[in-house]
Scaffold this active site. Sequence first.
Site, mmCIF file in Angstrom:
data_model
loop_
_atom_site.group_PDB
_atom_site.id
_atom_site.type_symbol
_atom_site.label_atom_id
_atom_site.label_comp_id
_atom_site.label_asym_id
_atom_site.label_seq_id
_atom_site.Cartn_x
_atom_site.Cartn_y
_atom_site.Cartn_z
ATOM 1 N N LYS A 22 0.877 -1.255 -0.064
ATOM 2 C CA LYS A 22 -0.041 0.099 -0.026
ATOM 3 C C LYS A 22 0.779 1.359 -0.106
ATOM 4 C CE LYS A 22 -1.587 1.798 4.043
ATOM 5 N NZ LYS A 22 -1.445 3.457 4.074
ATOM 6 N N ASN A 23 1.799 1.162 0.905
ATOM 7 C CA ASN A 23 2.496 2.581 1.046
ATOM 8 C C ASN A 23 3.665 2.738 -0.144
ATOM 9 O OD1 ASN A 23 1.264 3.022 3.315
ATOM 10 N ND2 ASN A 23 3.166 2.630 4.832
ATOM 11 N N CYS A 116 -6.315 17.613 9.034
ATOM 12 C CA CYS A 116 -5.576 18.015 10.309
ATOM 13 C C CYS A 116 -5.197 19.306 10.089
ATOM 14 C CB CYS A 116 -4.288 17.080 10.133
ATOM 15 S SG CYS A 116 -4.608 15.337 10.497
ATOM 16 N N ARG A 121 -0.406 17.797 12.619
ATOM 17 C CA ARG A 121 0.108 16.726 11.762
ATOM 18 C C ARG A 121 1.009 17.338 10.708
ATOM 19 N NH1 ARG A 121 -2.550 11.160 10.090
ATOM 20 N NH2 ARG A 121 -0.324 10.753 9.832
ATOM 21 N N ASP A 304 4.277 0.941 12.089
ATOM 22 C CA ASP A 304 3.451 0.299 11.384
ATOM 23 C C ASP A 304 3.454 -1.133 12.024
ATOM 24 O OD1 ASP A 304 2.589 2.534 10.172
ATOM 25 O OD2 ASP A 304 3.052 1.893 8.209
ATOM 26 N N ARG A 396 -8.844 0.317 4.654
ATOM 27 C CA ARG A 396 -7.933 1.267 4.167
ATOM 28 C C ARG A 396 -6.754 0.514 3.711
ATOM 29 N NH1 ARG A 396 -5.723 5.130 7.448
ATOM 30 N NH2 ARG A 396 -4.205 5.599 5.743
#
Length: 447
Positions: A22-23, A116, A121, A304, A396
């Site tokens: 995903k990243n 945010c 953030r 993570d 997600r």
Amino acid sequence: MYELAITGGRPLKGTVRVSGSKNAVLPIICAALLAKSPSIIEDVPDLVDVRSICTLIEHLGAQVELEGGKLRITPPEKPDTEAPYQLVRRMRASFLVLGPMLARAGKAKISLPGGCAIGSRPIDLHLKGFSLLGADITYGYGTIEARARQLTGSRIHLDFPSVGATENILMAAVLAKGNTVIENAAEEPEIVDLANYLNSMGASVRGAGTKIIRVKGVDHLTGTTHKIIPDRIEAGTFLVAAACTGGEVLVENVIPEHLQPLLAKLGEAGVPIFEEQGGLKVYPVKQLRGIKVKTMPYPGFPTDMQPQVMSLLCLASGNSIITETVFENRFQHVSQLEKMGARIKLSGRSAIIEGDRPLHGAVVKASDLRAGAALVLAGLAARGESRVGRLNHIDRGYEQFEQKLRALGARITRKIRAEKMLHHGVHPGIYIGQGRRQEFPGEGKYQ
Ligand code: UD1
């Protein structure tokens, strides 16, 4: 709307294949905007985040077709210059379109990511990089505007090796005039994947995966075919899931080097993991020991994986200490694990986890993506039934999560939350069966 009902206590057994990262895919989808011709991206996971970023680049003028893990992106002649709030707010990674928009269109207006505030953030490092590349940046009313007729190469020192800032600056720098050096760059494998994609489009990026990245700007880039690296966090999640249940699982489609920081810590905790049959195999744990873990930028222990490993350490004999140094507020799963019988004391940036506390089923809620995964893992290890809510977070980032777990023998089912069933006039007890997840994606798709 939906929750996962899990009956714990069954060791996982079998083989699981990890999806594309995903990243890695999110910045690469944004980077496709930099080229003048189409790209084909392979091994793309079908995730809510991936669909959200695709919707965003479609809004900017790209054409996107996703089928069977293959994503074809036809970039626009010139991207639209505005990324609106309703698309950007879905995830922080949306901000990664700023670099490519600026490089291709010369200006970009984008809402602040994830709703945010700039202080809480921060994106200061992204902005510092763009500014050093010659962009004029203004912000106010929740939006950022960046303009640069021609970006110019520069020396950029990041105060912290931010993954997103490194990616965003790198994407802007490849089309800048002259040379750029990014110092104290993030070294994550996803940065290397992005640099490989950019280079195969004709960019000149050297040093990705080290602290110093050197970029020679080029005039234009050409679309290409690129295969996404396996998701090291999904792989880690399955390794820890196997360990939590005392199971025996072969995790396929992994690059073991990307998992070294996690493998080292799991080894220390007594989890037997070996490279076998082209993957990583976890054998049943005999005795799980408490350990100390400190999250750090790569090649340190990944933040993570912190929540999932915390679930595991609740089952260890002896106490453990987890120190979170990357994010300020990443212990929201603690209160939920406590509902399941864990005893965890928070002290500043550390969590002290009392070992030898068997977990029991409870009704819990995911506060974010990895916290959600951690609660599912705790549910698989716990005695009795658990229900994990707020699945929009899990959707997600994990492709076919419960289907993959079920194939390993887990008793896990997605169903409508009891109170929602009554509210919508659906008969309680109707279960949403296997293979129907696609019809019920996370929150982002409903709005
Ligand atoms: C990426 C990953 C995320 C992972 C994180 C850290 C993606 C899509 N997400 O997020 O899963 O948890 O890396 O490995 O790849 N910071 C600043 N100023 C900035 C940018 C960041 O102070 O301009 C701070 C953040 O507030 C945070 C830390 O740096 O405390 C790490 O953030 P960063 O590395 O940027 O993470 P992301 O790219 O958002």
